[in-house]
Design a protein around this motif. Structure first.
Motif, short mmCIF file in Angstrom:
data_model
loop_
_atom_site.label_atom_id
_atom_site.label_comp_id
_atom_site.label_asym_id
_atom_site.label_seq_id
_atom_site.Cartn_x
_atom_site.Cartn_y
_atom_site.Cartn_z
N GLU A 195 0.84 -1.20 0.00
CA GLU A 195 0.00 0.00 0.00
C GLU A 195 0.88 1.25 0.00
N ASP A 196 1.91 1.24 0.84
CA ASP A 196 2.85 2.36 0.89
C ASP A 196 3.55 2.54 -0.46
N VAL A 197 3.95 1.45 -1.07
CA VAL A 197 4.61 1.49 -2.38
C VAL A 197 3.68 2.12 -3.42
N ARG A 198 2.43 1.68 -3.45
CA ARG A 198 1.48 2.20 -4.43
C ARG A 198 1.28 3.71 -4.26
N VAL A 199 1.11 4.15 -3.03
CA VAL A 199 0.89 5.58 -2.79
C VAL A 199 2.14 6.39 -3.13
N ARG A 200 3.32 5.92 -2.72
CA ARG A 200 4.56 6.63 -3.06
C ARG A 200 4.73 6.74 -4.57
N PHE A 201 4.43 5.64 -5.27
CA PHE A 201 4.57 5.64 -6.73
C PHE A 201 3.62 6.65 -7.36
N ASP A 202 2.34 6.59 -6.97
CA ASP A 202 1.35 7.51 -7.54
C ASP A 202 1.66 8.96 -7.21
N TRP A 203 2.00 9.24 -5.97
CA TRP A 203 2.32 10.61 -5.58
C TRP A 203 3.57 11.11 -6.30
N GLY A 204 4.54 10.22 -6.51
CA GLY A 204 5.75 10.59 -7.23
C GLY A 204 5.48 10.97 -8.68
N ALA A 205 4.37 10.44 -9.23
CA ALA A 205 3.97 10.77 -10.60
C ALA A 205 3.04 11.99 -10.63
N GLY A 206 2.83 12.63 -9.47
CA GLY A 206 2.02 13.83 -9.41
C GLY A 206 0.54 13.60 -9.18
N LEU A 207 0.16 12.38 -8.84
CA LEU A 207 -1.26 12.06 -8.68
C LEU A 207 -1.94 12.94 -7.64
N ARG A 208 -1.33 13.09 -6.49
CA ARG A 208 -1.98 13.83 -5.41
C ARG A 208 -2.32 15.26 -5.84
N GLU A 209 -1.35 15.96 -6.39
CA GLU A 209 -1.57 17.35 -6.78
C GLU A 209 -2.61 17.46 -7.90
#
Length: 148
Positions: free
Chosen positions: A43-57
């Motif tokens: 779960e941590d890996v998935r969130v870090r990956f997505d956020w690193g691609a700018g998903l959160r913003e």
């Protein structure tokens, strides 16, 4: 979930890597990292990956929300405390409203688990088109399945 493609068990194919700390509380009675702790690491890996691609913003700015569609984990070998894990992550595919991520956990050079997850982009509870900047970032973060 079928056994992963053997190429997905090769860490060099993944564009993103980072270390994860194992914890004493992650141990089961057999003294190895338990499956629930492994799922939490993914779960941590998935969130870090997505956020690193700018998903959160991108999603926050547009009022979108990611929704987990599916998660499958293949346990490939035991992992032990206190040795750290290395997470290897990359995109497997993406469409108009969803994307799939693959992740491999290794410890001391051995594969311990593989995860495939599909996430949908939603807005107001219905599928929404992926933000273009996120799609562009994902194109640079795909797992290299061709020969390396």
């Amino acid at each position: 979930m079928p056994k992963p493609d053997p190429r997905l068990l090769e860490p060099d194919r993944y564009p993103v890597q980072f270390a994860l700390t194992t914890r004493f509380q992650d141990l089961d009675p057999n003294h190895h990292i338990n499956n629930v702790a492994t799922a939490a690491m993914f779960e941590d890996v998935r969130v870090r990956f997505d956020w690193g691609a700018g998903l959160r913003e991108e999603m926050d700015a547009a009022g979108y929300r990611p929704m987990i569609v599916s998660v499958g984990i293949e346990y490939l070998g035991e992992a032990f405390y206190p040795d750290p894990m290395v997470a290897h992550a990359g995109g497997l595919s993406f469409g108009r409203t969803s994307w799939s991520i693959g992740a491999l956990l290794t410890q001391n050079g051995r594969a311990t688990a593989f995860m495939r997850s599909t996430v949908a982009c939603t807005r107001d509870g219905v599928p929404a088109t992926l933000p273009e900047p996120f799609r562009a970032a994902m194109e640079t973060r795909m797992i290299r399945l061709h020969d390396i």
